[in-house]
Design a protein around this motif. Structure first.
Motif, PDB file in Angstrom:
ATOM      1  N   LEU A   1      -4.567   6.331   0.029  1.00  0.00           N
ATOM      2  CA  LEU A   1      -3.616   5.172  -0.048  1.00  0.00           C
ATOM      3  C   LEU A   1      -4.261   4.143  -0.861  1.00  0.00           C
ATOM      4  O   LEU A   1      -5.704   3.970  -0.945  1.00  0.00           O
ATOM      5  N   ALA A   2      -3.485   3.433  -1.587  1.00  0.00           N
ATOM      6  CA  ALA A   2      -3.968   2.369  -2.534  1.00  0.00           C
ATOM      7  C   ALA A   2      -2.726   1.543  -2.982  1.00  0.00           C
ATOM      8  O   ALA A   2      -1.680   1.780  -2.781  1.00  0.00           O
ATOM      9  N   THR A   3      -3.123   0.309  -3.401  1.00  0.00           N
ATOM     10  CA  THR A   3      -1.946  -0.657  -4.185  1.00  0.00           C
ATOM     11  C   THR A   3      -2.395  -0.502  -5.529  1.00  0.00           C
ATOM     12  O   THR A   3      -3.136  -0.014  -6.162  1.00  0.00           O
ATOM     13  N   SER A   4      -1.129  -0.979  -6.300  1.00  0.00           N
ATOM     14  CA  SER A   4      -1.253  -0.870  -7.806  1.00  0.00           C
ATOM     15  C   SER A   4      -2.369  -1.958  -8.283  1.00  0.00           C
ATOM     16  O   SER A   4      -2.996  -1.615  -9.388  1.00  0.00           O
ATOM     17  N   THR A   5      -2.701  -2.894  -7.466  1.00  0.00           N
ATOM     18  CA  THR A   5      -3.817  -4.118  -8.122  1.00  0.00           C
ATOM     19  C   THR A   5      -5.196  -3.030  -8.170  1.00  0.00           C
ATOM     20  O   THR A   5      -5.757  -3.185  -8.973  1.00  0.00           O
TER      21      THR A   5
ATOM     22  N   ILE B   1       0.706  -1.093   0.259  1.00  0.00           N
ATOM     23  CA  ILE B   1      -0.131   0.133   0.102  1.00  0.00           C
ATOM     24  C   ILE B   1       1.070   1.368  -0.047  1.00  0.00           C
ATOM     25  O   ILE B   1       1.707   1.521   0.749  1.00  0.00           O
ATOM     26  N   PHE B   2       0.768   2.276  -1.008  1.00  0.00           N
ATOM     27  CA  PHE B   2       1.388   3.430  -1.136  1.00  0.00           C
ATOM     28  C   PHE B   2       0.192   4.735  -1.017  1.00  0.00           C
ATOM     29  O   PHE B   2      -0.699   4.450  -1.101  1.00  0.00           O
ATOM     30  N   ASP B   3       0.959   5.666  -0.424  1.00  0.00           N
ATOM     31  CA  ASP B   3       0.250   6.968  -0.687  1.00  0.00           C
ATOM     32  C   ASP B   3       0.258   7.467  -1.976  1.00  0.00           C
ATOM     33  O   ASP B   3       1.388   7.765  -2.633  1.00  0.00           O
ATOM     34  N   ILE B   4      -0.726   7.737  -2.585  1.00  0.00           N
ATOM     35  CA  ILE B   4      -0.747   8.121  -4.295  1.00  0.00           C
ATOM     36  C   ILE B   4      -0.919   9.641  -4.439  1.00  0.00           C
ATOM     37  O   ILE B   4      -1.258   9.825  -5.503  1.00  0.00           O
TER      38      ILE B   4
END
Length: 492
Positions: free
Chosen positions: A258-262, A83-86
């Protein structure tokens, strides 16, 4: 002032070597391309890169992989589920929420601010939802820091009291504040909290189970930790949200999700259908609403940038970052090519540029990754005595083949040590920087800040005074702070 970090918004790509995780590559489609890009991104890990990349063609993922470490302290690798801050990629979700309300016939993009809020000043009454979505409202970039605890009421009070930087609709200029106003409109119209509305109407229907601020159950989830310039640990933004118990309204609606690439890939897949928005609403997201500049074929859609990409094809794109986290989305609807990038090491836009070229220019050989200068300096200082800092310029030239030419380099690394309360080290770096660039008053102001943090008021005062003797006649960005600090020191 030296404590204000420049935020560079980006579009981007990722990497790993022995510390990596990947989903299986589709061997039936573009295996050679996927392998070429993978090898390129893996070459970046030894140079300090860490993050994720997802590439899809014709509706199929050909590469989805994590590179480098999400958490160095615990040796946890990045994966497609990290999980990344986008950053500013949050804006596309705010725009989608607005268009969902349009689909629900609860508002129109021609509606004006005076229809949503009481006591709107005359110069802002007639700003429309469309103008907020296209950065043509006239609101300035923003009104405070990402973590300063500003409430919605406090934010709106500042926004409505602010001076517009141009007449609404006259031109465009990127505005975080405008998208936070949109978030307030979403709450007003839906009678829901901003994140709650997105969760119920956008995230869950699109299958985004790891996207949000505070609503998702973040316990035991794999978060990418921030490493400034690939070297200096800065924790995670979600920990700050949890600690504060809320998200500042200087950030709500415009950044910091926050989100994942998926999840981001699932979001783009949902935007190809009527699953979330009608075709009419989706077309508005990607329309050429407002020219970004008069010099090129680049436009603002609603929460997206739209421009001409390779082979004359339409490129739908956006990016975001906070100076450490970076996130990039690039989508070519014609041919259905998708590039998704995240980084937790201050890596910005140029890896994605290399990947674009590899996809559309089969014979292209990408430019090699380079180790960040800040990482080189930081690791040298960490590994050597304070006395050895004087030898840093010689070491830097030996390692890079070039002298230190950027006066901000040692200053920024010095700030990092100052924030960690290693005051002698930070002061040594500030003093060396002054030796390299003796006529730069802002560096003396930084030295003053260093002495003040240490508690040496005499040396701080001397440094501030010196900074003012070197001040330019106009546009002195450090003078106000130096004068304020001197006044406080002299009053004691």
């Amino acid at each position: 002032m030296k404590h204000i970090l420049v935020i560079i918004i980006c579009i981007c790509a990722a990497s790993c070597s022995k510390n990596s995780y990947e989903e299986p590559i589709d061997t039936s489609l573009d295996q050679a391309l996927a392998a070429k890009i993978d090898n390129y991104m893996m070459s970046g890990v030894e140079k300090g890169y860490a993050g994720t990349i997802l590439i899809a063609k014709d509706g199929k993922i050909i590469l989805s992989k994590g590179y480098g470490l999400a958490n160095r302290e615990n040796n946890i690798v990045n994966t497609p589920d990290t999980i990344f801050d986008i950053g500013s990629n949050a804006k596309q979700f705010t725009a989608a929420a607005i268009m969902k309300l349009v689909d629900q016939k609860k508002l129109s993009t021609t509606d004006r601010l005076e229809q949503f809020f009481d006591n709107v000043p005359d110069d802002k009454k007639y700003i429309t939802v469309h103008q907020l979505l296209t950065h043509t409202s006239g609101f300035d970039h923003g009104f405070g820091g990402d973590f300063d605890g500003t409430t919605k009421d406090q934010f709106l009070k500042k926004a409505f009291a602010s001076e517009l930087i141009f007449k609404p609709g006259e031109r465009s200029k990127y505005s975080n504040a405008g998208f936070s106003v949109l978030a307030a409109i979403i709450e007003n119209v839906s009678s829901m909290n901003y994140e709650t509305y997105l969760s119920k109407n956008i995230f869950k229907p699109a299958g985004l189970n790891h996207t949000g601020y505070l609503i998702p159950d973040w316990a035991d989830q794999p978060f990418a930790h921030q490493y400034w310039h690939g070297a200096i640990p800065r924790g995670t933004t979600v920990n700050r949200y949890i600690k504060d118990g809320s998200v500042s309204w200087n950030l709500v609606g415009n950044g910091g999700l926050l989100a994942t690439s998926t999840d981001l890939y699932n979001w783009l897949e949902a935007l190809k259908t009527d699953k979330i928005l009608s075709k009419t609403a989706r077309d508005q997201l990607f329309n050429h609403h407002a020219a970004i500049t008069t010099q090129s074929d680049r436009y603002y859609g609603y929460g997206w940038g739209v421009q001409t990409g390779y082979e004359g094809k339409t490129l739908i794109t956006h990016n975001g970052g906070n100076g450490i986290y970076y996130s990039g989305i690039a989508w070519y609807p014609e041919g259905d090519v998708t590039i998704l990038f995240s980084s937790n090491t201050s890596t910005t836009e140029w890896p994605t540029y290399q990947i674009h070229r590899m996809i559309f220019e089969p014979d292209y050989k990408p430019r090699a990754f380079k180790a960040p200068s800040h990482q080189l300096v930081y690791e040298y200082v960490q590994s050597n005595s304070i006395e050895s800092i004087a030898e840093l310029p010689e070491y830097f030239k030996k390692e890079t083949g070039k002298p230190i030419k950027d006066q901000s380099l040692l200053n920024q690394v010095g700030i990092a040590f100052e924030e960690d309360e290693q005051y002698e080290t930070s002061i040594a770096l500030f003093k060396l920087n002054i030796k390299l660039f003796p006529d730069q008053g802002n560096l003396w102001e930084s030295l003053g800040e260093g002495y003040l943090a240490k508690g040496d008021k005499v040396q701080a005062s001397t440094s501030y005074q010196k900074s003012l003797t070197l001040a330019p006649d106009k546009d002195c960005f450090w003078c106000a702070n130096a004068k304020r600090q001197l006044a406080t020191l002299n009053s004691r």
